[in-house]
Design a protein around this motif. Structure first.
Motif, short mmCIF file in Angstrom:
data_model
loop_
_atom_site.label_atom_id
_atom_site.label_comp_id
_atom_site.label_asym_id
_atom_site.label_seq_id
_atom_site.Cartn_x
_atom_site.Cartn_y
_atom_site.Cartn_z
N PHE A 168 -7.80 1.13 -4.30
CA PHE A 168 -8.61 0.48 -3.31
C PHE A 168 -10.11 1.10 -3.34
O PHE A 168 -11.01 0.56 -2.53
CB PHE A 168 -8.10 1.03 -2.03
N ASN B 152 -4.51 -7.32 5.49
CA ASN B 152 -3.79 -6.05 5.80
C ASN B 152 -2.47 -6.48 6.51
O ASN B 152 -2.25 -7.57 7.06
CB ASN B 152 -4.53 -4.82 6.36
N SER B 153 -1.95 -5.31 7.17
CA SER B 153 -0.70 -5.59 7.94
C SER B 153 -0.94 -6.58 9.24
O SER B 153 -0.14 -7.51 9.52
CB SER B 153 0.07 -4.36 8.52
N LYS C 52 -0.56 4.15 -0.99
CA LYS C 52 -1.65 5.57 -0.85
C LYS C 52 -1.01 6.58 0.24
O LYS C 52 -0.17 6.20 0.85
CB LYS C 52 -2.92 4.73 -0.47
N HIS D 194 -12.03 -6.27 3.27
CA HIS D 194 -10.97 -5.50 4.37
C HIS D 194 -11.49 -5.86 5.74
O HIS D 194 -12.73 -6.22 5.94
CB HIS D 194 -11.06 -4.20 3.93
N ALA E 80 0.74 -1.30 0.10
CA ALA E 80 -0.24 -0.04 0.12
C ALA E 80 0.74 1.09 0.05
O ALA E 80 1.67 1.60 0.89
CB ALA E 80 -0.79 0.08 1.34
N TYR F 121 -0.48 5.58 11.64
CA TYR F 121 -0.76 5.96 10.31
C TYR F 121 -1.16 7.47 10.30
O TYR F 121 -0.43 8.00 9.29
CB TYR F 121 -2.20 5.35 10.03
N TYR G 23 2.14 6.70 2.87
CA TYR G 23 1.97 7.04 4.27
C TYR G 23 2.91 8.14 4.83
O TYR G 23 3.45 8.09 5.80
CB TYR G 23 2.05 5.79 5.09
N ARG H 31 -17.75 -0.33 4.72
CA ARG H 31 -17.34 0.71 4.01
C ARG H 31 -17.67 0.66 2.54
O ARG H 31 -18.53 1.41 1.99
CB ARG H 31 -15.70 0.89 4.33
N ARG I 254 -2.00 -7.43 1.47
CA ARG I 254 -1.88 -5.96 1.13
C ARG I 254 -1.50 -5.14 2.41
O ARG I 254 -2.09 -4.27 2.97
CB ARG I 254 -3.46 -5.54 0.65
N PRO I 255 -0.05 -5.42 2.75
CA PRO I 255 0.49 -4.90 3.84
C PRO I 255 0.66 -3.32 3.68
O PRO I 255 0.98 -2.85 2.44
CB PRO I 255 1.74 -5.28 4.24
N GLY I 256 0.37 -2.31 4.64
CA GLY I 256 0.78 -0.82 4.54
C GLY I 256 1.57 -0.54 5.56
O GLY I 256 2.92 -0.25 5.64
N ILE I 257 0.99 -0.42 6.74
CA ILE I 257 1.79 0.28 8.18
C ILE I 257 3.00 -0.45 8.14
O ILE I 257 3.94 0.09 8.64
CB ILE I 257 0.80 0.53 9.25
N TYR J 18 -11.88 -9.12 -3.42
CA TYR J 18 -11.38 -8.88 -1.90
C TYR J 18 -12.15 -8.46 -1.00
O TYR J 18 -13.37 -7.93 -1.32
CB TYR J 18 -9.97 -8.25 -2.18
#
Ligand SMILES: *Cc1c(COP(=O)(O)O)cnc(C)c1O
Length: 381
Positions: free
Chosen positions: A82, A204-205, A35, A163, A33, A357, A39, A134, A220-223, A161
């Motif tokens: 996303f 996610n993470s 976006k 979330h 991620a 975040y 971050y 969401r 889909r890892p981000g943080i 997918y």
């Protein structure tokens, strides 16, 4: 070119964290991620380094402009957007060769028309709502919507997918397991209706760090990519490489006498004669005003409390009653290590009553980003 207020981003640490994600994900495809300006870490340099090092196979963005910026920089990895793309954004988005998220008939219809108008086959991932509430289709509608997509000559269904709202806390384990079961069941329905899916994803993470990923083929890892845990309660089972060091510099030093006040609103009164330094950073840089009278900075290896309100461009810290050895021009560490002390993104988030975040997303454009390591130009805004 450097700056007074500077963010040093370690691209090698980002790639190491992605490799950890890949290992924990047992060889599943990794989408990083990126976006919100990665971050806050700098969209293009981060994405370029990921692409060159091969530490992820996909990128995830939230806006059309993020995808356009990546393509303009020559990034060729597949990009999943996303969020739902609104009709007036579709022509530009189609030009950026992104994979679209859809979750209802309306979004499918808009995309189908826009793609056929320009003679493009648009790749789509269908979002299924298994509990986040969401965006996304009800699981019962998954196979019907998948068939709509598969039947369109302008659309191609690449995956489905979902979330996860509580994958980061122990309390959320059962709910999250239920969501993995729900997306796996939706995938079976969809595959029965339209044939095999290339990608099914949920993690996610937090899920990468602590959940069974059975039934999914991509994460889909981000943080965690940026070296932070999603929540203070997320188990620290796997060490993340620290990515970010945020510094500014002392610009002015003076003595403040007992009973005198410092800053806007006269919010802090010196309890004794003391020395106060002014540092060139403020909420205009993303150093939150919530840190007024609460945050601290490391100067010369020593934690120094923020006194008074954080201003837009300047913040005052208390150096104590002794004549200071600190000099104008000295470094003030806002996040990172100095001597024996360290201020983490988690520490700042806790003081703000927020999450990691937000701390890094808030860091504004005027803070100079210096990227080190990895495969990237040494310095970019
Ligand atoms: C932001 C985002 C992620 C990454 O979440 P982290 O908690 O940062 O790992 C994954 N999937 C979607 C849909 C997102 O919006």
């Amino acid at each position: 070119m450097g700056g007074t207020c500077e963010l040093t981003v370690d691209l090698d640490a980002i790639n190491a964290n992605l490799r950890l994600a890949a290992r924990l994900a047992g060889g599943r495809t990794v989408l990083a991620a990126v976006k919100a300006n990665a971050y806050g870490h700098g969209l293009v340099p981060v994405a370029r380094s990921i692409e060159h090092s091969g530490s992820a196979q996909w990128l995830g963005v939230a806006t059309v402009s993020e995808a356009v910026a990546l393509r303009a920089a020559g990034i060729t990895l597949p990009i999943l957007k996303f969020t739902i793309t609104l009709p007036d954004e579709l022509p530009e988005a189609l030009g950026a060769d992104i994979v679209f998220t859809v979750g209802d008939e309306e979004a499918i219809d808009h995309l189908q028309r826009a793609a056929s108008a320009v003679g493009i086959v648009a790749a789509v991932h269908l979002k299924i709502d298994t509990g986040m509430r969401r965006i996304g289709a009800h699981p019962a509608d998954a196979s019907r919507l998948a068939r709509l997509i598969a039947d369109s000559t302008s659309l191609e269904l690449g995956g489905i997918y979902t979330h996860l709202p509580v994958s980061d806390t122990g309390d959320g384990d059962a709910f999250t397991r239920g969501q993995f079961a729900a997306i796996a069941a939706a995938a079976r329905d969809v595959e029965a209706a339209v044939g095999p899916l290339e990608h099914v994803h949920a993690a996610n993470s937090a899920a990468v760090l602590g959940h069974d990923l059975t039934g999914t083929s991509m994460v889909r890892p981000g943080i965690m990519v940026y070296g932070s845990y999603p929540d203070p309660s997320t188990p620290r089972a796997h060490a993340l490489a620290p990515v970010l060091r945020w510094t500014s510099r002392v610009a002015f030093i003076k003595q403040v006498l007992a009973g005198e006040t410092v800053g806007y609103g006269r919010d802090w009164t010196a309890p004794r004669d003391t020395w106060v330094a002014t540092v060139n950073v403020g909420y205009g840089d993303g150093y939150s005003r919530l840190l007024s009278n609460r945050g601290h900075m490391l100067v010369d290896g020593t934690p120094r409390p923020v006194v008074g309100r954080v201003c837009m461009d300047q913040t005052m810290i208390d150096l104590g009653p002794e004549v200071p050895t600190v000099r104008v021009g000295d470094e003030a560490v806002l996040v990172g290590r100095s001597g024996e002390h360290e201020i983490s993104v988690e520490d700042v988030a806790a003081l703000m009553g927020s999450i990691t975040y937000e701390v890094t997303c808030l860091i504004t454009d005027r803070v100079h980003r210096r990227h080190v390591g990895g495969v990237s130009p040494s310095s970019t805004r």
